[in-house]
Scaffold this motif. Structure first.
Motif, short mmCIF file in Angstrom:
data_model
loop_
_atom_site.label_atom_id
_atom_site.label_comp_id
_atom_site.label_asym_id
_atom_site.label_seq_id
_atom_site.Cartn_x
_atom_site.Cartn_y
_atom_site.Cartn_z
N ILE A 1 5.58 11.19 -20.65
CA ILE A 1 7.18 10.37 -20.86
C ILE A 1 6.56 10.15 -19.34
O ILE A 1 7.19 9.20 -18.60
N ALA A 2 6.28 11.03 -18.22
CA ALA A 2 6.00 10.69 -16.61
C ALA A 2 5.07 9.71 -16.55
O ALA A 2 5.32 8.95 -15.51
N GLY A 3 4.11 9.52 -17.63
CA GLY A 3 3.18 8.40 -17.42
C GLY A 3 4.05 6.99 -17.63
O GLY A 3 3.62 6.27 -16.80
N GLN A 4 5.04 6.76 -18.37
CA GLN A 4 5.79 5.88 -19.05
C GLN A 4 6.45 6.03 -17.51
O GLN A 4 7.15 4.72 -16.80
N TYR A 5 6.98 6.64 -17.16
CA TYR A 5 8.43 6.15 -16.53
C TYR A 5 7.12 6.16 -14.84
O TYR A 5 7.40 4.87 -14.00
N TYR A 6 6.03 5.90 -14.41
CA TYR A 6 5.32 5.52 -13.59
C TYR A 6 4.54 3.92 -13.66
O TYR A 6 4.99 3.71 -12.84
N VAL A 7 4.67 3.79 -14.98
CA VAL A 7 4.26 2.42 -15.34
C VAL A 7 5.54 1.42 -14.91
O VAL A 7 5.11 0.53 -14.31
N ALA A 8 6.29 2.50 -15.16
CA ALA A 8 8.24 1.51 -15.14
C ALA A 8 8.39 1.23 -13.55
O ALA A 8 9.10 0.17 -12.94
N ARG B 1 0.74 -0.72 0.03
CA ARG B 1 -0.03 -0.32 0.07
C ARG B 1 1.16 1.38 0.15
O ARG B 1 0.91 1.79 -0.91
N ASN B 2 2.14 1.32 0.97
CA ASN B 2 2.76 2.49 0.95
C ASN B 2 4.05 2.36 -0.76
O ASN B 2 4.26 3.79 -1.32
N LYS B 3 3.84 1.41 -1.33
CA LYS B 3 4.87 1.46 -2.22
C LYS B 3 3.95 2.53 -3.09
O LYS B 3 4.13 3.42 -3.80
N LYS B 4 2.61 1.99 -3.24
CA LYS B 4 1.89 2.43 -3.80
C LYS B 4 1.46 4.18 -3.87
O LYS B 4 1.30 4.91 -4.96
N ILE B 5 1.72 4.59 -2.78
CA ILE B 5 1.32 5.68 -2.42
C ILE B 5 2.95 6.54 -2.75
O ILE B 5 2.83 7.88 -3.06
N ILE B 6 3.87 6.56 -2.48
CA ILE B 6 5.13 6.92 -2.75
C ILE B 6 5.26 7.01 -4.38
O ILE B 6 5.57 7.98 -4.82
N ASP B 7 4.71 5.38 -5.11
CA ASP B 7 5.18 6.02 -6.37
C ASP B 7 4.37 6.60 -7.06
O ASP B 7 4.48 7.71 -8.10
N ASN B 8 2.72 7.49 -6.24
CA ASN B 8 1.69 8.17 -6.38
C ASN B 8 2.54 9.58 -6.43
O ASN B 8 2.42 10.35 -7.04
N LYS B 9 3.44 9.63 -5.27
CA LYS B 9 3.69 10.56 -5.15
C LYS B 9 5.04 11.10 -6.14
O LYS B 9 4.90 12.36 -6.26
N LEU B 10 5.14 9.96 -6.49
CA LEU B 10 6.66 10.25 -7.96
C LEU B 10 6.06 10.72 -9.18
O LEU B 10 6.18 11.68 -9.78
N ALA B 11 4.68 10.10 -9.18
CA ALA B 11 3.80 10.99 -10.18
C ALA B 11 3.06 11.84 -10.42
O ALA B 11 3.11 12.40 -10.76
N HIS B 12 2.29 12.21 -9.70
CA HIS B 12 2.46 13.96 -8.59
C HIS B 12 3.19 14.84 -9.19
O HIS B 12 2.70 15.85 -9.64
N ASP B 13 4.31 14.54 -8.51
CA ASP B 13 5.38 15.25 -8.57
C ASP B 13 5.99 15.41 -10.32
O ASP B 13 6.65 16.42 -10.86
N MET B 14 6.29 14.28 -10.49
CA MET B 14 6.31 14.64 -12.34
C MET B 14 5.55 15.61 -12.94
O MET B 14 6.02 16.41 -13.47
N TYR B 15 4.09 15.39 -12.58
CA TYR B 15 2.47 16.18 -13.50
C TYR B 15 3.36 17.38 -13.48
O TYR B 15 2.69 18.83 -13.66
N ARG C 1 5.79 1.23 -11.31
CA ARG C 1 4.53 0.79 -10.30
C ARG C 1 5.11 -1.49 -10.61
O ARG C 1 4.54 -1.91 -10.26
N GLY C 2 5.43 -1.17 -11.95
CA GLY C 2 6.02 -2.52 -12.52
C GLY C 2 7.20 -3.21 -12.31
O GLY C 2 7.25 -4.36 -11.69
N ALA C 3 7.37 -2.62 -10.48
CA ALA C 3 8.86 -3.00 -10.76
C ALA C 3 8.54 -3.32 -9.20
O ALA C 3 7.76 -3.06 -8.52
#
Length: 149
Positions: A136-143, A105-119, A145-147
């Motif tokens: 490009i930011a969306g591609q980073y986020y997908v990467a 759950r926290n991994k998702k929150i941290i990853d979502n913060k990355l997306a927010h910061d990039m956007y 989230r999949g890691a």
């Protein structure tokens, strides 16, 4: 603001706020709080405040500010500066793990913060460039989230 719940980290909309300093607090007022609260406070603060504390290595004796930037991806793809977003993302992973708060759950929150910061970086541009940046930011986020971790 972020909060600690039985299930992990939550946003203000998901749970009551943690007994941590407000975003307007300074280093003096948070000196007495736990390392866990410092991690939550700094991770949830504005990017400018996060970078100010990171650059000064505030609480460097207990917090891990190390970063490999955007890992295997460029830090500034097409000139879009995602480095600060990646630094905060690394801070989240490293310090949540160090404080035994890293879970799915926290991994998702941290990853979502990355997306927010990039956007947030992308939103500084006009429509055409903003759309390219967000793609490009969306591609980073997908990467991320999949890691794994």
């Amino acid at each position: 603001m972020l909060a600690v719940t039985a299930g992990g980290l939550a946003t203000a909309g998901e749970a009551a706020a943690v007994d941590a300093p407000s975003a307007a607090a300074d280093a003096t007022s948070v000196a007495a709080v736990s390392t866990r609260q410092k991690v939550l406070w700094l991770f949830g603060n504005t990017m400018s405040t996060f970078q100010k504390y990171r650059n000064a290595k505030t609480w460097g004796n207990v917090l891990d500010y190390s970063s490999d930037g955007c890992s295997w991806a460029p830090n500034k793809p097409s000139g879009f500066n995602f480095l600060p977003a990646c630094q905060r993302h690394d801070f989240g992973y490293r310090n949540f793990k160090k404080q035994h708060m890293f879970n799915k759950r926290n991994k998702k929150i941290i990853d979502n913060k990355l997306a927010h910061d990039m956007y947030s970086v992308c939103n500084k541009y006009g429509a055409a460039k903003r759309n390219t940046c967000k793609s490009i930011a969306g591609q980073y986020y997908v990467a991320v989230r999949g890691a794994g971790s």
